[in-house]
Design a protein around this motif. Structure first.
Motif, PDB file in Angstrom:
ATOM      1  N   ARG A  25       0.820  -1.223   0.000  1.00  8.85           N
ATOM      2  CA  ARG A  25       0.000   0.000   0.000  1.00  8.85           C
ATOM      3  C   ARG A  25       0.847   1.264   0.000  1.00  8.85           C
ATOM      4  N   LEU A  26       2.145   1.130   0.283  1.00  8.39           N
ATOM      5  CA  LEU A  26       3.028   2.298   0.228  1.00  8.39           C
ATOM      6  C   LEU A  26       3.163   2.841  -1.189  1.00  8.39           C
ATOM      7  N   ARG A  27       2.776   2.055  -2.184  1.00  7.83           N
ATOM      8  CA  ARG A  27       2.846   2.506  -3.574  1.00  7.83           C
ATOM      9  C   ARG A  27       1.633   3.331  -3.971  1.00  7.83           C
ATOM     10  N   SER A  28       0.718   3.580  -3.068  1.00 11.80           N
ATOM     11  CA  SER A  28      -0.474   4.363  -3.358  1.00 11.80           C
ATOM     12  C   SER A  28      -0.104   5.784  -3.770  1.00 11.80           C
ATOM     13  N   THR A  29      -0.956   6.381  -4.582  1.00 17.97           N
ATOM     14  CA  THR A  29      -0.743   7.770  -4.982  1.00 17.97           C
ATOM     15  C   THR A  29      -1.326   8.753  -3.971  1.00 17.97           C
ATOM     16  N   GLU A  31      -1.416  10.325  -0.355  1.00 20.81           N
ATOM     17  CA  GLU A  31      -0.483  10.461   0.767  1.00 20.81           C
ATOM     18  C   GLU A  31      -1.047   9.895   2.064  1.00 20.81           C
ATOM     19  N   GLN A  33      -3.114   7.456   2.443  1.00 19.32           N
ATOM     20  CA  GLN A  33      -3.044   5.993   2.357  1.00 19.32           C
ATOM     21  C   GLN A  33      -1.639   5.504   2.695  1.00 19.32           C
ATOM     22  N   ARG A  34      -0.624   6.189   2.176  1.00 19.79           N
ATOM     23  CA  ARG A  34       0.754   5.788   2.444  1.00 19.79           C
ATOM     24  C   ARG A  34       1.094   5.957   3.920  1.00 19.79           C
ATOM     25  N   ARG A  35       0.652   7.056   4.514  1.00 19.07           N
ATOM     26  CA  ARG A  35       0.940   7.301   5.932  1.00 19.07           C
ATOM     27  C   ARG A  35       0.283   6.237   6.810  1.00 19.07           C
ATOM     28  N   ALA A  37      -0.507   3.256   5.824  1.00 16.21           N
ATOM     29  CA  ALA A  37       0.137   1.977   5.516  1.00 16.21           C
ATOM     30  C   ALA A  37       1.403   1.782   6.332  1.00 16.21           C
ATOM     31  N   GLY A 160      -2.292  -0.675  -3.972  1.00 19.38           N
ATOM     32  CA  GLY A 160      -2.203   0.284  -2.885  1.00 19.38           C
ATOM     33  C   GLY A 160      -3.449   1.116  -2.699  1.00 19.38           C
ATOM     34  N   ASP A 161      -4.308   1.152  -3.707  1.00 16.31           N
ATOM     35  CA  ASP A 161      -5.500   1.997  -3.641  1.00 16.31           C
ATOM     36  C   ASP A 161      -6.794   1.190  -3.596  1.00 16.31           C
TER      37      ASP A 161
END
Length: 184
Positions: A25-29, A31, A33-35, A37, A160-161
Motif C-alpha cells: 500500500r506504500l505505492r499508493s498515490t 499520501e 493511504q501511504r501514511r 500503511a 495500494g488503492d
C-alpha cells in the motif's frame, strides 16, 4: 505471547501477511493511504514478532522493553497525528495496547513449552482493550459487506488503492489483537 504454539504460528502468518500487504500500500498515490500503511505495517510486523511461540524462540530480556519503546514512539506519533482527525485515534489505541502487552510480557518469566503462565496483565485494562477491539472487529466485519456496484464508478488502479483490501487488512489485525489480548 503466551498460548498454544499452533495458534501462535497462525497469528505470525496472519500478521506477517497483513504487514506485507501494508508495504504494498506504500505505492499508493494518496499520501494519507501511504501514511496509514506505514503505521499498519509496523503494527502487523510488530504483532507477528510478538506472537512467535516461546517454544520456537525465546526473546532476549531486552526485546520486550524494546517493543515497548518502539510502540510507545508509534503511540506518540499517532497522538500527534490525531490532531488532524479521529482516524488516528485507532492507531493510538493499537500502539498503546502493544505497549501494554510488551510491558506485561517483560514482567513474565520465559516459558519454553509454548503454553501460558496465566494472567500477566491488569484484568480491567485487558478487558477494556478486549471490548474495544471486539467492537472494532464487529464493526469492521459489517463494513466489509459489499455495497451494490454503481455503474460508471471508477475502479481503483493498483494494489495500494484498494479500500476494501485495506479494510480487510485492518480487520485481520483487529482479530489478531483480540487473540493476543486473550492470551495475556
Amino acid at each position: 505471547m503466551h498460548g498454544p504454539a499452533a495458534s501462535g504460528w497462525l497469528l505470525v502468518a496472519l500478521c506477517t501477511a497483513t504487514g506485507a500487504y501494508c508495504l504494498l500500500r506504500l505505492r499508493s498515490t494518496v499520501e494519507e493511504q501511504r501514511r496509514a500503511a506505514v503505521d499498519e505495517a509496523l503494527m502487523g510486523f510488530g504483532m507477528a514478532a510478538m506472537a512467535v511461540p516461546t517454544a520456537a524462540y525465546t526473546p532476549p530480556t531486552w526485546a520486550w522493553p524494546a517493543f515497548a519503546v518502539l510502540f510507545g514512539a508509534a503511540a506518540l506519533r499517532a497522538l500527534w497525528a490525531a490532531r488532524g482527525g479521529a482516524r488516528h485515534l485507532h492507531h493510538l489505541v493499537g500502539a498503546s495496547a502493544m505497549v501494554y502487552m510488551a510491558v506485561a510480557m517483560a514482567g513474565t518469566p520465559n516459558d519454553t513449552s509454548g503454553h501460558g503462565h496465566g494472567s500477566t496483565g491488569l484484568p480491567l485494562l485487558t478487558g477494556l482493550l478486549l471490548l474495544y477491539f471486539s467492537g472494532y472487529v464487529l464493526l469492521g466485519g459489517v463494513r466489509l459487506i459489499p455495497a451494490p456496484a454503481v455503474a460508471g464508478a471508477p475502479r481503483a488502479a493498483g494494489w495500494g488503492d484498494r479500500p476494501e483490501l485495506a479494510r480487510a487488512c485492518r480487520l485481520s489485525m483487529g482479530i489478531a489483537m483480540v487473540a493476543m489480548l486473550l492470551t495475556l
